[in-house]
Structures are given as structure tokens and as C-alpha cells.
Write a protein that holds these residues in place. Structure first.
Motif, PDB file in Angstrom:
ATOM      1  N   ASN A 178       0.812  -1.220   0.000  1.00  0.00           N
ATOM      2  CA  ASN A 178       0.000   0.000   0.000  1.00  0.00           C
ATOM      3  C   ASN A 178       0.850   1.277   0.000  1.00  0.00           C
ATOM      4  N   ASP A 179       0.969   1.957   1.165  1.00  0.00           N
ATOM      5  CA  ASP A 179       1.728   3.214   1.198  1.00  0.00           C
ATOM      6  C   ASP A 179       3.231   2.989   1.363  1.00  0.00           C
ATOM      7  N   GLU A 180       3.637   1.730   1.426  1.00  0.00           N
ATOM      8  CA  GLU A 180       5.069   1.411   1.420  1.00  0.00           C
ATOM      9  C   GLU A 180       5.535   1.386  -0.048  1.00  0.00           C
ATOM     10  N   VAL A 181       6.606   2.123  -0.331  1.00  0.00           N
ATOM     11  CA  VAL A 181       7.048   2.269  -1.724  1.00  0.00           C
ATOM     12  C   VAL A 181       7.975   1.127  -2.115  1.00  0.00           C
ATOM     13  N   VAL A 182       9.054   0.981  -1.367  1.00  0.00           N
ATOM     14  CA  VAL A 182      10.069  -0.051  -1.619  1.00  0.00           C
ATOM     15  C   VAL A 182      10.700  -0.468  -0.298  1.00  0.00           C
ATOM     16  N   HIS A 183      11.443  -1.577  -0.353  1.00  0.00           N
ATOM     17  CA  HIS A 183      12.300  -2.035   0.736  1.00  0.00           C
ATOM     18  C   HIS A 183      11.534  -2.489   1.976  1.00  0.00           C
ATOM     19  N   GLY A 184      10.240  -2.816   1.835  1.00  0.00           N
ATOM     20  CA  GLY A 184       9.483  -3.364   2.954  1.00  0.00           C
ATOM     21  C   GLY A 184      10.039  -4.727   3.364  1.00  0.00           C
ATOM     22  N   ILE A 185      10.063  -4.966   4.666  1.00  0.00           N
ATOM     23  CA  ILE A 185      10.600  -6.228   5.199  1.00  0.00           C
ATOM     24  C   ILE A 185       9.456  -7.222   5.361  1.00  0.00           C
ATOM     25  N   PRO A 186       9.556  -8.400   4.754  1.00  0.00           N
ATOM     26  CA  PRO A 186       8.505  -9.410   4.929  1.00  0.00           C
ATOM     27  C   PRO A 186       8.376  -9.808   6.392  1.00  0.00           C
ATOM     28  N   ARG A 245       1.385   9.265   2.763  1.00  0.00           N
ATOM     29  CA  ARG A 245       0.688   7.996   2.974  1.00  0.00           C
ATOM     30  C   ARG A 245      -0.244   7.608   1.822  1.00  0.00           C
ATOM     31  N   THR A 246      -0.092   8.256   0.660  1.00  0.00           N
ATOM     32  CA  THR A 246      -0.794   7.749  -0.523  1.00  0.00           C
ATOM     33  C   THR A 246      -0.106   6.459  -0.977  1.00  0.00           C
ATOM     34  N   TRP A 247      -0.826   5.673  -1.768  1.00  0.00           N
ATOM     35  CA  TRP A 247      -0.302   4.382  -2.177  1.00  0.00           C
ATOM     36  C   TRP A 247       0.666   4.530  -3.350  1.00  0.00           C
ATOM     37  N   ALA A 248       1.518   3.515  -3.485  1.00  0.00           N
ATOM     38  CA  ALA A 248       2.588   3.561  -4.477  1.00  0.00           C
ATOM     39  C   ALA A 248       2.649   2.246  -5.255  1.00  0.00           C
ATOM     40  N   ALA A 249       3.279   2.303  -6.426  1.00  0.00           N
ATOM     41  CA  ALA A 249       3.554   1.112  -7.224  1.00  0.00           C
ATOM     42  C   ALA A 249       5.004   1.143  -7.684  1.00  0.00           C
ATOM     43  N   HIS A 250       5.537  -0.040  -7.975  1.00  0.00           N
ATOM     44  CA  HIS A 250       6.948  -0.191  -8.344  1.00  0.00           C
ATOM     45  C   HIS A 250       7.069  -1.378  -9.293  1.00  0.00           C
ATOM     46  N   PHE A 251       7.580  -1.119 -10.474  1.00  0.00           N
ATOM     47  CA  PHE A 251       7.889  -2.203 -11.421  1.00  0.00           C
ATOM     48  C   PHE A 251       9.341  -2.053 -11.850  1.00  0.00           C
TER      49      PHE A 251
END
Ligand code: MG
Ligand code: MG
Length: 279
Positions: free
Chosen positions: A79-87, A238-244
Motif C-alpha cells: 500500500n503506502d510502502e514504496v520499496v524495501h518493505g521487510i517481509p 501515505r498515498t499508495w505507491a507502485a513499483h515495477f
């Protein structure tokens, strides 16, 4: 072979070795895409990724990377996490979006390791129309960037293509401070590949260069904040993001998208540019 002191240029055999690594990453991401559903935890996806990478002969490149050492095989950003989130224990819910970033190292016959790096954003069930559009714009921007690379061009051609497409698509934020990168015997190498910039500027593109292109786009601000875990990058508003992301190599014939199963043939053809795939 090095054209400058910092940009690594691969010979044809080395590009083929990178293709092996790219397919490990691309196939792992397709397995993860198929596994995304409500009720799955990000730790479940991480375990699946590590198993997939290792059974294909690779090593997860994210595991232990950086400082503090990244503790997992994928980045899982919800959601509002862009990159590098820890599982971890977070369980995906209907309506979430998850960006999954995956990297693998695969050794060639001499034992030299080669890197692949790619990312997808996946909807968990049905998502709002604006979120679906964000995902589409981000993926399309990635392909515009890939399609802009050619021997004799400049890194800025890629940046400009990404930026122009996103700006033309609506009021999106192009995340500031994070870029694509050179890749090969390391995951992150020179040059940076920004998601905005001017055509005709930046390092020249040579045959045998390999780059990762990775637009990170938000529904709001371009600004981000770093979470207390020192890894997770969140949108400041805190808006949502996408990453490809895809890793590609430049061959004489064109762009070979090493982390795409078809080498990029279909998407590049749709944009009217030749594909440099050699398999
Ligand atoms: Mg990546
Ligand atoms: Mg990358």
C-alpha cells in the motif's frame, strides 16, 4: 571490460550468464504473483521466493544486503510502502496492493556470480480504480523507459521516457531519491538510472551494458520517509505507491529484457522497437 572506471560492460557470454540470473528472478516473481491472495502473509511470500531462487540454482541477493543487513529474500511493500518493505507477519487483505522486489545471484561456469533484479506490483483481489490505474501507469512507464534505450543513446533517454509518460498520464508522484542502476557482478553499480531527466544527457549507452529500470510512482507526493526498521520507505503523505522493475542488457540488436520470460519481445514490439533477445 570497462569503458569508464565505473561502468561494467559485459561480453556476449557474460550477458548470457545474466540472462540465466534474470530468468531465475522473473520466474520467481511469476510464482509469487500467483501466490498473492487475501490471507497470505508477506513472510509466506518470502519463504516461497527463497525456495524458488535456490531450487533454480541461485542465491537471494537481498538476504544480508546492506546495513542493517536486510533479513529476507524479497522486499514486500504494501500500500503506502514504496520499496524495501521487510517481509513478516503482515497478512494481505482484499484491496491491498503489494510491490514485490526480488534479486538473485547465479554463478557462471567459472564461479563468477551474476545478478538479476526485478519487481512487480500485484493487486490483492479487487482494488480501487485509481490504484489499478497507478499500477498500469507504472508498468507502462517501465516499458517506455526500456524501449528508449539504444546503443549510442544516453541514460537520460530512459529517464526522460519514464518521466514523460508518467507526467502525461495524470497527477502522479515520481518518487524522489531512488533510482534504477547498473547491474552485473554486483546488484547496484554505476550508472544511476533516474526516473526523470533530460534526453540526450547522462552516460552513453554501449553494447554490453546492463541496467535495471525501476519507476516508483505514487498517487500523491514524490516525498518519502524511512520507517523505524531503517529499511521500509513510505510515502510521506501515505498515498499508495507502485513499483515495477526489469533488468536489461543492450545487445547490438536492441534491448534484451533479461528478467522477462520472452526477453521483452511482446512489449517492445508493441512500442515499435526491436528486441535484442538472443534466445
Ligand atoms: Mg529491485
Ligand atoms: Mg533494482
Amino acid at each position: 571490460m570497462l569503458f569508464s572506471s565505473r561502468i561494467e560492460v559485459k561480453d556476449a557470454d557474460q550477458v548470457r550468464s545474466m540472462r540465466v540470473a534474470g530468468l531465475v528472478v522473473g520466474r520467481t516473481l511469476e510464482r509469487l504473483r500467483a501466490a498473492v491472495r487475501p490471507g497470505v502473509s508477506t513472510a509466506d511470500l518470502d519463504a516461497l521466493a527463497e525456495q524458488s531462487i535456490r531450487e533454480q540454482g541461485g542465491v537471494p541477493s537481498f538476504l544480508g544486503y546492506g546495513e542493517p543487513p536486510f533479513p529476507a529474500s524479497i522486499c514486500a511493500s504494501v500500500n503506502d510502502e514504496v520499496v524495501h518493505g521487510i517481509p513478516g507477519a503482515r497478512v494481505l487483505a482484499e484491496g491491498d496492493v503489494i510491490s514485490i522486489d526480488c534479486g538473485a545471484i547465479v554463478p557462471d561456469a567459472s564461479g563468477q556470480g551474476w545478478h538479476g533484479d526485478a519487481a512487480i506490483t500485484v493487486a490483492v483481489g479487487d482494488v480501487p480504480d485509481d490504484v489499478a490505474a497507478l499500477m498500469q501507469v507504472t508498468e507502462d512507464a517501465l516499458w517506455r523507459g526500456l524501449a528508449a534505450a539504444r546503443v549510442g543513446g544516453r541514460v537520460g533517454d530512459i529517464s526522460h521516457a519514464v518521466e514523460t509518460f508518467v507526467r502525461g498520464a495524470g497527477a502522479y508522484g515520481i518518487v524522489d531519491g531512488y533510482t534504477g542502476h547498473g547491474i552485473g557482478t554486483s546488484m547496484h553499480m554505476e550508472p544511476d538510472v533516474p526516473n526523470a531527466g533530460r534526453a540526450g544527457r547522462g552516460p552513453r549507452l554501449h553494447r554490453g551494458m546492463a541496467l535495471a529500470v525501476e519507476p516508483m510512482i505514487t498517487l500523491g507526493s514524490e516525498d518519502t520517509v524511512l520507517a523505524d526498521d531503517e529499511w521500509t520507505v513510505l510515502t510521506a503523505d501515505r498515498t499508495w505507491a507502485a513499483h515495477f522493475e526489469h533488468t536489461f542488457a543492450l545487445t547490438e540488436a536492441g534491448v534484451w529484457v533479461l528478467t522477462a520470460e520472452d526477453g521483452g519481445r511482446e512489449r517492445l514490439a508493441a512500442l515499435g522497437v526491436p528486441c535484442g533477445a538472443e534466445d
